[in-house]
Design a protein around this motif. Structure first.
Motif, PDB file in Angstrom:
ATOM      1  N   LEU A 182      24.438  80.802 -34.050  1.00 17.52           N
ATOM      2  CA  LEU A 182      25.497  81.545 -33.363  1.00 17.52           C
ATOM      3  C   LEU A 182      25.707  82.904 -34.028  1.00 17.52           C
ATOM      4  CD1 LEU A 182      28.284  78.912 -32.569  1.00 17.52           C
ATOM      5  CD2 LEU A 182      26.559  79.875 -31.047  1.00 17.52           C
ATOM      6  N   ILE A 183      25.699  82.881 -35.358  1.00 14.44           N
ATOM      7  CA  ILE A 183      25.871  84.145 -36.083  1.00 14.44           C
ATOM      8  C   ILE A 183      24.694  85.072 -35.793  1.00 14.44           C
ATOM      9  CG2 ILE A 183      26.016  85.193 -38.372  1.00 14.44           C
ATOM     10  CD1 ILE A 183      27.412  82.691 -39.353  1.00 14.44           C
ATOM     11  N   ARG A 184      23.505  84.482 -35.866  1.00 17.44           N
ATOM     12  CA  ARG A 184      22.303  85.290 -35.741  1.00 17.44           C
ATOM     13  C   ARG A 184      22.118  85.844 -34.316  1.00 17.44           C
ATOM     14  NH1 ARG A 184      18.999  87.841 -34.458  1.00 17.44           N
ATOM     15  NH2 ARG A 184      16.751  88.020 -34.875  1.00 17.44           N
ATOM     16  N   TYR A 185      22.405  85.022 -33.298  1.00 15.07           N
ATOM     17  CA  TYR A 185      22.066  85.437 -31.935  1.00 15.07           C
ATOM     18  C   TYR A 185      23.259  85.899 -31.106  1.00 15.07           C
ATOM     19  CZ  TYR A 185      17.505  83.581 -33.024  1.00 15.07           C
ATOM     20  OH  TYR A 185      16.294  83.369 -33.607  1.00 15.07           O
ATOM     21  N   VAL A 186      24.472  85.671 -31.588  1.00 16.78           N
ATOM     22  CA  VAL A 186      25.635  86.164 -30.838  1.00 16.78           C
ATOM     23  C   VAL A 186      26.389  87.230 -31.636  1.00 16.78           C
ATOM     24  CG1 VAL A 186      27.782  85.571 -29.679  1.00 16.78           C
ATOM     25  CG2 VAL A 186      25.868  83.962 -29.649  1.00 16.78           C
ATOM     26  N   ASP A 187      26.823  86.867 -32.847  1.00 20.36           N
ATOM     27  CA  ASP A 187      27.648  87.786 -33.629  1.00 20.36           C
ATOM     28  C   ASP A 187      26.899  89.060 -34.006  1.00 20.36           C
ATOM     29  OD1 ASP A 187      29.616  85.960 -33.447  1.00 20.36           O
ATOM     30  OD2 ASP A 187      29.477  85.212 -35.498  1.00 20.36           O
ATOM     31  N   LEU A 217      33.637  84.883 -25.109  1.00 19.51           N
ATOM     32  CA  LEU A 217      33.606  83.511 -25.612  1.00 19.51           C
ATOM     33  C   LEU A 217      32.579  82.640 -24.892  1.00 19.51           C
ATOM     34  CD1 LEU A 217      37.393  82.822 -26.213  1.00 19.51           C
ATOM     35  CD2 LEU A 217      35.646  83.589 -27.819  1.00 19.51           C
ATOM     36  N   SER A 218      32.295  82.970 -23.623  1.00 18.71           N
ATOM     37  CA  SER A 218      31.339  82.140 -22.888  1.00 18.71           C
ATOM     38  C   SER A 218      29.940  82.233 -23.512  1.00 18.71           C
ATOM     39  CB  SER A 218      31.288  82.576 -21.433  1.00 18.71           C
ATOM     40  OG  SER A 218      30.911  83.925 -21.352  1.00 18.71           O
ATOM     41  N   LEU A 219      29.713  83.312 -24.258  1.00 19.83           N
ATOM     42  CA  LEU A 219      28.423  83.434 -24.945  1.00 19.83           C
ATOM     43  C   LEU A 219      28.239  82.309 -25.958  1.00 19.83           C
ATOM     44  CD1 LEU A 219      27.941  87.242 -25.658  1.00 19.83           C
ATOM     45  CD2 LEU A 219      26.582  85.779 -24.176  1.00 19.83           C
ATOM     46  N   GLN A 255      36.702  79.910 -15.617  1.00 19.13           N
ATOM     47  CA  GLN A 255      37.266  78.825 -16.403  1.00 19.13           C
ATOM     48  C   GLN A 255      38.194  79.399 -17.471  1.00 19.13           C
ATOM     49  OE1 GLN A 255      32.938  78.336 -18.138  1.00 19.13           O
ATOM     50  NE2 GLN A 255      34.344  76.889 -19.056  1.00 19.13           N
ATOM     51  N   PRO A 256      39.312  78.721 -17.747  1.00 19.86           N
ATOM     52  CA  PRO A 256      40.238  79.255 -18.745  1.00 19.86           C
ATOM     53  C   PRO A 256      39.568  79.329 -20.117  1.00 19.86           C
ATOM     54  CG  PRO A 256      40.835  77.011 -18.104  1.00 19.86           C
ATOM     55  CD  PRO A 256      39.749  77.458 -17.166  1.00 19.86           C
ATOM     56  N   ALA A 257      39.823  80.422 -20.815  1.00 17.55           N
ATOM     57  CA  ALA A 257      39.195  80.615 -22.114  1.00 17.55           C
ATOM     58  C   ALA A 257      39.757  79.609 -23.108  1.00 17.55           C
ATOM     59  CB  ALA A 257      39.456  82.029 -22.604  1.00 17.55           C
ATOM     60  N   PRO A 258      38.908  79.030 -23.950  1.00 14.14           N
ATOM     61  CA  PRO A 258      39.406  78.099 -24.970  1.00 14.14           C
ATOM     62  C   PRO A 258      40.356  78.840 -25.920  1.00 14.14           C
ATOM     63  CG  PRO A 258      37.013  78.432 -25.147  1.00 14.14           C
ATOM     64  CD  PRO A 258      37.472  79.235 -23.993  1.00 14.14           C
ATOM     65  N   LYS A 259      41.296  78.088 -26.477  1.00 14.05           N
ATOM     66  CA  LYS A 259      42.322  78.722 -27.298  1.00 14.05           C
ATOM     67  C   LYS A 259      41.752  79.321 -28.578  1.00 14.05           C
ATOM     68  CE  LYS A 259      46.881  77.015 -26.201  1.00 14.05           C
ATOM     69  NZ  LYS A 259      47.815  75.927 -26.399  1.00 14.05           N
ATOM     70  N   ALA A 289      34.260  80.178 -34.441  1.00 14.35           N
ATOM     71  CA  ALA A 289      34.920  80.129 -35.735  1.00 14.35           C
ATOM     72  C   ALA A 289      35.477  78.740 -35.932  1.00 14.35           C
ATOM     73  CB  ALA A 289      36.042  81.153 -35.752  1.00 14.35           C
ATOM     74  N   ILE A 290      34.835  77.957 -36.745  1.00 18.02           N
ATOM     75  CA  ILE A 290      35.124  76.545 -36.688  1.00 18.02           C
ATOM     76  C   ILE A 290      35.718  75.882 -37.931  1.00 18.02           C
ATOM     77  CG2 ILE A 290      34.087  74.271 -36.287  1.00 18.02           C
ATOM     78  CD1 ILE A 290      32.152  75.894 -34.434  1.00 18.02           C
TER      79      ILE A 290
END
Lengths: 324, 319
Positions: free
Chosen positions: A229-234, A213-215, B8-12, B17-18
């Protein structure tokens, strides 16, 4: 008691190495005896699977020599005079060779490309859904067609494409599209995608769920929008999975699912729907030309195998990913 | 997990995915809203395209066929009727096919699991050195095979033609499922358990039966379902190896019923009242028979669905 000792020995790495080294110096029969005393239960557990595989996969492979022999019923799989490449030449020179090859390639390549790309897109889309419940719902829906039988799928195609009355057919004019040779391949592709796209997306969704998730956070700091985000992470996350699946799919580049084409076939669309597997069936099972049928089947298998090995080799060079 | 992530705690919610998540919406870039809308629209269209054909078959099977063919049936049954189902259930062939398929699928799946699970366990033991060779022996058959005719001749020699065992024995092992199960045993059963079992004096058999199997219900359910669906939907085997109607499985019965009704339909161009009625009944049977043959799978499917992601993912790890 021996189990205890083994467990203690396994506790220390150094000792395991030592034991292995000691055993390497033993004579072969002693090593084998030790191995079977140690592992006979594992052998026993693998034995049924091994037996079925040898009988139902390797015996037929041995029977491939039939492709190079004249079949004599009394002599079974291996009897008969050696005729070399005669049956292969017969196939290459047959008037149906070109069209059968073209149909097979057309149907399977389209399926390969669409069947490769669409699940990736679907997975990227579903992955964008924030709510777990909606996401689960979307997945449930898209998996469902995967469990429907080919017979039913083709029946549905027939129903929907019926001219005048069918759900889709009524917009397509007076003639049944299923009778047109040119339409066989596209109908095959689209229905394959419809049936299996959701199912094949699971694997990518699983990979996407493991994204660090930190990515995302880091990318956002750098000002990335949704598409970035889709292009460079997913996309980079699922790339290795994509490559492995692509290679595996290459191994079936010439194997069109027999059932579906067979069920879609009719006298009118035959010029566009005769593929290697249906031709093999007609030659071998329906008209009893066993040697000729074996030769055609073998030709198909070999081409598939060559594609698989080639794809694997290229991928190893280019992306460092391979399946063997 | 990386160290930065631990700090740091991971966001929920997954921040990538928004669309329906208020908390992350504030962080959006301009233009993201448009992207969200396009994605949402695409998803809706895709879901409709998947579900509507299935829904239509269900609705059409319950509707008056005149309304179906004139296009008046869209979302709900029009002129509700069960005539199609009545006819389907009166057809003795359907029951024979059903009985056969249930028999083949249950026996077949049982054998599948008995063959696959122990072998997968053996191949998952790292200390079992022959595992690499054995695994190669198995996986090779995924990419290279004798082909239709050698299979046919072998089955003939073994007396499997026109026998129920042709549905059960040749497909006893699916290498793909073997690999999935093996990956599961390798990754999901802690090795400590094995060490503990050894200290307690359990043999491999004991460890497998008493510890591994009880921990593997998820994978057994998934693989069992894969096998079961394979048996249930198998048309090929019946087509090639069975010549007696009494032994035909459901899919082959289904196909002959559909085909019979297809030819009926072709001879209706001149449209007398009687012929029209016959055709409508034929259509009704077609819809009914599709539903009846597919229903069992669609009923068990939701119960096992939660395991799918797991099952497929495990297979992918080392497939």
């Amino acid at each position: 008691m021996r189990a205890d000792k083994e467990a203690i020995e396994r506790g220390s790495d150094a000792q395991v190495v030592d034991n292995d080294k000691v055993r390497k110096t033993w004579p072969l029969h002693k090593r084998l005896a030790w191995h079977f005393r140690q592992y006979w239960q594992l052998w026993l557990m693998a034995l049924p699977a091994l037996g079925f595989t040898l009988l139902f996969a390797y015996v037929p492979m041995y029977g491939i020599q039939l492709a190079f022999r004249d079949f004599v019923p009394a002599k079974g799989l291996t009897g008969g005079r050696w005729v070399g490449m005669q049956y292969f030449r017969q196939f290459f020179q047959s008037p149906l060779f070109a069209s059968t090859m073209i149909n097979t390639f057309k149907i399977s390549l389209g399926t390969l490309v669409l069947g490769f790309v669409t699940p990736i897109i679907l997975a990227l889309l579903i992955n964008q859904i924030g709510s777990q419940r909606i996401k689960g719902f979307a997945q449930t829906i898209t998996y469902m067609p995967h469990f429907i039988s080919t017979v039913v799928i083709v029946a549905m195609l027939n129903i929907f494409l019926t001219p005048n009355t069918g759900l889709i057919g009524r917009f397509l004019g007076k003639d049944n599209v299923l009778d047109s040779p040119g339409a066989v391949a596209p109908i095959y592709w689209i229905s394959e995608v419809w049936q299996h796209c959701g199912w094949n997306a699971i694997i990518y969704l699983a990979a996407l769920s493991s994204v660090d998730l930190s990515l995302y956070e880091a990318a956002k700091m750098d000002g990335a929008g949704r598409l970035q985000l889709i292009r460079y992470v997913d996309l980079p996350t699922i790339m290795p999975t994509c490559v492995v699946l692509l290679i595996m799919n290459m191994g079936s580049v010439l194997s069109v699912g027999f059932e579906k084409v067979w069920l879609m076939q009719n006298a009118m669309n035959l010029p566009g729907s005769e593929v290697i597997s249906t031709y093999t069936f007609k030659i071998g099972i329906q008209s009893f030309q066993f040697s000729y049928g074996t030769a055609i089947g073998l030709f198909n298998t070999v081409i598939n195998f060559v594609f698989l090995v080639a794809a694997n080799w290229i991928s190893k060079r280019v992306t460092d990913t391979s399946i063997f | 997990m990386t160290s930065s992530n631990v700090a740091q705690p991971a966001p929920k919610a997954d921040p990538g995915a928004i669309p329906w998540n208020k908390h992350t919406r504030q962080q959006q870039k301009p233009g993201d809203l448009a992207v969200d809308i396009v994605i949402a629209l695409l998803l809706v269209v895709i879901l409709l395209a998947v579900i509507y054909p299935l829904w239509f078959i269900v609705v059409a099977s319950l509707s008056n066929q005149g309304a179906v063919s004139s296009g008046r049936v869209t979302l709900w049954p029009v002129g509700f009727t069960l005539a199609g189902y009545q006819r389907v259930f009166q057809d003795a062939r359907i029951w024979t096919g059903y009985g056969n398929t249930v028999l083949y699928a249950v026996l077949g799946t049982a054998l599948n699991l008995v063959v696959t699970m122990p072998a997968a366990f053996a191949l998952s033991r790292l200390e079992f050195k022959p595992r690499r060779v054995l695994l190669f022996l198995f996986t090779f058959t995924m990419y290279f095979a004798g082909g239709l005719i050698p299979n046919y001749l072998l089955y003939k020699q073994l007396g499997l033609l026109n026998s129920m065992w042709v549905f059960i024995l040749p497909g006893a092992l699916s290498v793909w499922n073997l690999i999935i199960a093996r990956s599961f045993f390798e990754t999901s059963i802690p090795e400590d358990l094995h060490d503990a079992a050894r200290i307690d004096g359990l043999s491999y058999f004991g460890y497998f039966m008493k510890i591994v199997i009880p921990l593997s219900s998820a994978i057994i359910a998934v693989i069992g379902l894969y096998y079961f669906v394979g048996h249930w939907n198998d048309y090929f085997t019946g087509l090639i190896y069975i010549r007696q109607e009494a032994k035909e499985p459901l899919q082959n019965v289904l196909q002959s019923i559909l085909l019979a009704n297809q030819t009926n339909q072709m001879g209706t161009g001149n449209g007398g009242q009687n012929v029209l009625q016959q055709q409508q009944l034929a259509d009704q049977i077609k819809y009914g028979v599709i539903i009846v043959s597919t229903l069992p799978l669609l009923i068990i499917y939701p119960f096992l669905q939660k395991y799918f992601n797991k099952g497929v993912m495990i297979g992918a790890v080392k497939g």
